[in-house]
Design a protein around this motif. Sequence first.
Motif, PDB file in Angstrom:
ATOM      1  N   PRO A 104       1.495   2.416   3.196  1.00 52.57           N
ATOM      2  CA  PRO A 104       2.809   2.496   3.859  1.00 52.57           C
ATOM      3  C   PRO A 104       3.694   3.554   3.191  1.00 52.57           C
ATOM      4  CG  PRO A 104       2.163   0.208   3.567  1.00 52.57           C
ATOM      5  CD  PRO A 104       1.129   1.044   2.854  1.00 52.57           C
ATOM      6  N   LYS A 105       4.292   4.383   4.043  1.00 49.56           N
ATOM      7  CA  LYS A 105       5.053   5.532   3.546  1.00 49.56           C
ATOM      8  C   LYS A 105       6.178   5.117   2.601  1.00 49.56           C
ATOM      9  CE  LYS A 105       7.785   9.181   5.676  1.00 49.56           C
ATOM     10  NZ  LYS A 105       8.154   9.737   6.990  1.00 49.56           N
ATOM     11  N   GLU A 106       6.841   3.952   2.910  1.00 51.13           N
ATOM     12  CA  GLU A 106       7.994   3.590   2.065  1.00 51.13           C
ATOM     13  C   GLU A 106       7.560   3.145   0.664  1.00 51.13           C
ATOM     14  OE1 GLU A 106       7.160   1.444   4.610  1.00 51.13           O
ATOM     15  OE2 GLU A 106       7.328  -0.626   3.833  1.00 51.13           O
ATOM     16  N   VAL A 123       5.432   5.152  14.489  1.00 48.02           N
ATOM     17  CA  VAL A 123       6.675   4.473  14.887  1.00 48.02           C
ATOM     18  C   VAL A 123       6.664   2.996  14.490  1.00 48.02           C
ATOM     19  CG1 VAL A 123       7.158   6.053  16.796  1.00 48.02           C
ATOM     20  CG2 VAL A 123       5.856   3.966  17.245  1.00 48.02           C
ATOM     21  N   THR A 124       5.477   2.417  14.223  1.00 49.36           N
ATOM     22  CA  THR A 124       5.443   1.009  13.822  1.00 49.36           C
ATOM     23  C   THR A 124       5.394   0.872  12.295  1.00 49.36           C
ATOM     24  OG1 THR A 124       3.070   1.042  14.274  1.00 49.36           O
ATOM     25  CG2 THR A 124       4.481   0.088  15.950  1.00 49.36           C
ATOM     26  N   GLU A 125       4.401   1.509  11.664  1.00 46.76           N
ATOM     27  CA  GLU A 125       4.297   1.434  10.206  1.00 46.76           C
ATOM     28  C   GLU A 125       3.731   2.748   9.679  1.00 46.76           C
ATOM     29  OE1 GLU A 125       1.231  -0.955   8.570  1.00 46.76           O
ATOM     30  OE2 GLU A 125       2.314  -1.350   6.703  1.00 46.76           O
ATOM     31  N   PRO A 126       4.620   3.738   9.418  1.00 42.68           N
ATOM     32  CA  PRO A 126       4.127   5.051   8.986  1.00 42.68           C
ATOM     33  C   PRO A 126       3.358   4.971   7.668  1.00 42.68           C
ATOM     34  CG  PRO A 126       6.520   4.923   8.782  1.00 42.68           C
ATOM     35  CD  PRO A 126       6.078   3.691   9.493  1.00 42.68           C
ATOM     36  N   LYS A 127       2.248   5.683   7.597  1.00 39.39           N
ATOM     37  CA  LYS A 127       1.410   5.667   6.395  1.00 39.39           C
ATOM     38  C   LYS A 127       1.085   7.087   5.931  1.00 39.39           C
ATOM     39  CE  LYS A 127      -0.885   1.249   6.877  1.00 39.39           C
ATOM     40  NZ  LYS A 127      -2.173   0.556   6.843  1.00 39.39           N
ATOM     41  N   ARG A 128       0.852   7.213   4.636  1.00 31.41           N
ATOM     42  CA  ARG A 128       0.457   8.502   4.062  1.00 31.41           C
ATOM     43  C   ARG A 128      -0.579   8.269   2.958  1.00 31.41           C
ATOM     44  NH1 ARG A 128       3.043   9.785   7.813  1.00 31.41           N
ATOM     45  NH2 ARG A 128       4.878  11.131   7.934  1.00 31.41           N
ATOM     46  N   THR A 129      -1.408   9.268   2.745  1.00 32.69           N
ATOM     47  CA  THR A 129      -2.292   9.249   1.576  1.00 32.69           C
ATOM     48  C   THR A 129      -1.476   9.723   0.376  1.00 32.69           C
ATOM     49  OG1 THR A 129      -4.230   9.693   2.925  1.00 32.69           O
ATOM     50  CG2 THR A 129      -4.410  10.214   0.591  1.00 32.69           C
ATOM     51  N   VAL A 130      -1.589   9.010  -0.743  1.00 33.88           N
ATOM     52  CA  VAL A 130      -0.865   9.413  -1.961  1.00 33.88           C
ATOM     53  C   VAL A 130      -1.796  10.229  -2.835  1.00 33.88           C
ATOM     54  CG1 VAL A 130       0.363   8.596  -4.005  1.00 33.88           C
ATOM     55  CG2 VAL A 130       0.396   7.249  -1.927  1.00 33.88           C
ATOM     56  N   MET A 131      -1.276  11.317  -3.428  1.00 34.09           N
ATOM     57  CA  MET A 131      -2.093  12.016  -4.424  1.00 34.09           C
ATOM     58  C   MET A 131      -1.239  12.390  -5.622  1.00 34.09           C
ATOM     59  SD  MET A 131      -1.786  13.960  -1.416  1.00 34.09           S
ATOM     60  CE  MET A 131      -0.293  14.851  -1.024  1.00 34.09           C
ATOM     61  N   SER A 132      -1.864  12.395  -6.780  1.00 31.59           N
ATOM     62  CA  SER A 132      -1.137  12.724  -7.998  1.00 31.59           C
ATOM     63  C   SER A 132      -2.130  13.060  -9.100  1.00 31.59           C
ATOM     64  CB  SER A 132      -0.267  11.534  -8.420  1.00 31.59           C
ATOM     65  OG  SER A 132       0.541  11.892  -9.519  1.00 31.59           O
ATOM     66  N   VAL A 133      -1.633  13.176 -10.311  1.00 35.62           N
ATOM     67  CA  VAL A 133      -2.515  13.272 -11.473  1.00 35.62           C
ATOM     68  C   VAL A 133      -2.041  12.243 -12.489  1.00 35.62           C
ATOM     69  CG1 VAL A 133      -3.130  15.700 -11.173  1.00 35.62           C
ATOM     70  CG2 VAL A 133      -1.137  15.110 -12.572  1.00 35.62           C
ATOM     71  N   GLU A 176      -6.728  -0.740  -8.899  1.00 34.60           N
ATOM     72  CA  GLU A 176      -7.288  -1.491  -7.785  1.00 34.60           C
ATOM     73  C   GLU A 176      -6.156  -2.064  -6.937  1.00 34.60           C
ATOM     74  OE1 GLU A 176     -10.508  -3.948  -9.345  1.00 34.60           O
ATOM     75  OE2 GLU A 176     -10.583  -4.909  -7.362  1.00 34.60           O
ATOM     76  N   ASN A 177      -6.347  -2.063  -5.632  1.00 37.35           N
ATOM     77  CA  ASN A 177      -5.415  -2.692  -4.689  1.00 37.35           C
ATOM     78  C   ASN A 177      -3.961  -2.410  -5.079  1.00 37.35           C
ATOM     79  OD1 ASN A 177      -4.390  -4.243  -2.633  1.00 37.35           O
ATOM     80  ND2 ASN A 177      -4.769  -6.196  -3.670  1.00 37.35           N
ATOM     81  N   VAL A 178      -3.602  -1.140  -5.035  1.00 40.46           N
ATOM     82  CA  VAL A 178      -2.290  -0.737  -5.554  1.00 40.46           C
ATOM     83  C   VAL A 178      -1.155  -1.392  -4.757  1.00 40.46           C
ATOM     84  CG1 VAL A 178      -2.216   1.442  -4.216  1.00 40.46           C
ATOM     85  CG2 VAL A 178      -0.933   1.252  -6.358  1.00 40.46           C
ATOM     86  N   LEU A 179      -0.248  -2.079  -5.474  1.00 35.88           N
ATOM     87  CA  LEU A 179       0.897  -2.812  -4.885  1.00 35.88           C
ATOM     88  C   LEU A 179       0.488  -3.692  -3.700  1.00 35.88           C
ATOM     89  CD1 LEU A 179       3.792  -0.153  -4.947  1.00 35.88           C
ATOM     90  CD2 LEU A 179       3.309  -1.942  -6.624  1.00 35.88           C
ATOM     91  N   GLY A 180      -0.720  -4.229  -3.766  1.00 34.30           N
ATOM     92  CA  GLY A 180      -1.176  -5.131  -2.707  1.00 34.30           C
ATOM     93  C   GLY A 180      -1.396  -4.473  -1.353  1.00 34.30           C
ATOM     94  N   THR A 181      -1.566  -3.154  -1.353  1.00 35.10           N
ATOM     95  CA  THR A 181      -1.732  -2.449  -0.071  1.00 35.10           C
ATOM     96  C   THR A 181      -3.170  -2.528   0.450  1.00 35.10           C
ATOM     97  OG1 THR A 181      -2.232  -0.445  -1.312  1.00 35.10           O
ATOM     98  CG2 THR A 181       0.048  -0.722  -0.575  1.00 35.10           C
ATOM     99  N   GLY A 182      -4.103  -2.955  -0.410  1.00 34.05           N
ATOM    100  CA  GLY A 182      -5.509  -2.912  -0.021  1.00 34.05           C
ATOM    101  C   GLY A 182      -6.157  -1.572  -0.337  1.00 34.05           C
ATOM    102  N   ALA A 183      -5.347  -0.591  -0.726  1.00 30.00           N
ATOM    103  CA  ALA A 183      -5.888   0.727  -1.078  1.00 30.00           C
ATOM    104  C   ALA A 183      -6.094   0.805  -2.582  1.00 30.00           C
ATOM    105  CB  ALA A 183      -4.927   1.831  -0.634  1.00 30.00           C
TER     106      ALA A 183
END
Lengths: 121, 416
Positions: free
Chosen positions: A78-80, A48-58, A106-113
């Motif tokens: 962050p989900k958005e 409810v504060t900051e929804p997050k998801r793991t991203v996966m792709s190829v 590295e550090n995709v879009l500044g998310t730290g992930a």
Amino acid sequence: MSEVKRFKLTCIVCPLGCEIEVEMEGDRITSVRGYTCPRGKGYAVQEVTEPKRTVMSVVPVKGGKFPTVAVKSDKPVPKELVPRIMRLLADVEVEAPVHVGQVIVENVLGTGANIVATREA
Amino acid sequence: MRSEYDVVVIGGGPAGLAAAIKAKELGMDVLLLERREYLGGIPVQCVHPGFGLHYFGEDLTGTEFIHRFIEKFRGMGIEHYTNAHVLNVVSRSYWHKVLTVVTEEGLFEVRAKTVIYAAGARERHAFEIGITGHRVAGIYTAGEAQTMMDVYGVMPGKEIVIVGSGDVGLIMARRFTLEGAHVKAVVELMPYPGGLTRNVVQCLEDFGIPLYLSHAVTRVEGNKRVERVIVTRVDENLKPVPGTEEVIECDTVILAAGLVPYLKVIEKAGVEIDPATGGPVVNSYLETSVPGIFVAGNALVINDLVDYVVEQGEEAARGAYEFVKNGGLPSLRWRKLVKGRNVRLAVPHYLSDTRDTIVYARVKKPEENVVLRFPEIGKEVRLPFVKPSEMVRVKLRKEEIARAGGRITMEVVGDE
């Protein structure tokens, strides 16, 4: 007195799928009900504060065994931002050899992930 | 390839790799044969997380999970072939199985004391689920689409209808959406979703994908390529209701309508089949009705978790080891596992008091606050809920099995 908001969530942390209710007054969480474990409570608050998801792709690979290598974010983002990360990954290409765990972005879009490889190539 | 082994493992997916590793660790002389061009089986194409929570205590993607097994397998120097097709398994005698194998190097005849069959499952196809209409391009099984997209990097289509709301269908809906395709609907025959609630939430609701419950895709239409599907409401007997047809325009139909154990090769060897599982009848050692032929993974029973598949692979390897060591299995008496109230299927079918045995079962209908009961041995396990989509796993200790006479009943009853 700020407005009271109620959220009904289904927990996605484990296969149980608990129904959790969160009440908020403004930015403050006043009640969380229906969870059966601390991870569930944590998920509900996060959702409810900051929804997050793991991203996966190829992403495409040059000179590998297969044309692609599987990747994921090494922590939830962050989900958005997920659609933007997917578009960004569409333009990434790597060269073989690639090892599991290797950082692709590295550090995709500044998310730290970091985006890391989950398959060999 | 040499001409004789203690054990030949057929299938290089999670069950086969786990079986081969365990057999090698036990000191057996092992050969593994994989039909595809790479080791790892289905998890190689599973880029999503949710694997290995039980086995590794970590949430891994399918690709990461299987990588650990492939690394270990390679590190042990186990002899194996990819692009290797087993045409035939013949049991010449108790001790002596003969496999006919085609590889890139030619045709081989291999003798083995034991065989572990871990060839997995096949996907149900359109004709099995009552879809009529045109056999045009653009109809894929979920596994085919997943291989195209996540191994070879090719999108199967843009406007997609998915048939089946099991976890496979739900996860594919998310993958397509994330990769930029438009999933127009997931169509489910039953009045409830087939997969986990958390997957309905994070794979459909997150993206606003409509779920049609109590509906069937009854017809596919198109000229050369899929152009539309006809979706029809079904009644409580799952029969399409005339006059409720709806047209959905799309270019691709994905079939995620369930799996069936793939037994073609060992069926010919004469193994007995259980109609409830679609897989072979097995004992506590996962040995089939043909002595020395063992089976594990989705070829045995359709599992929900790869962790169970691996567990079965290791169990089959222990069985093969006992067989080779003792010249047969040590059990003198087999107790029949009998399905009682609200049990649709259960494996193994025959239990021995010579080893602890893990029983895997599925119920017929969902129930809450139940007890899983084995009345003949006085064992009870309380469960908060059971549902057909989630396998029940319970371990029976050999001392418990020894208490029973000729049969052990397994039943799900209310919690009094």
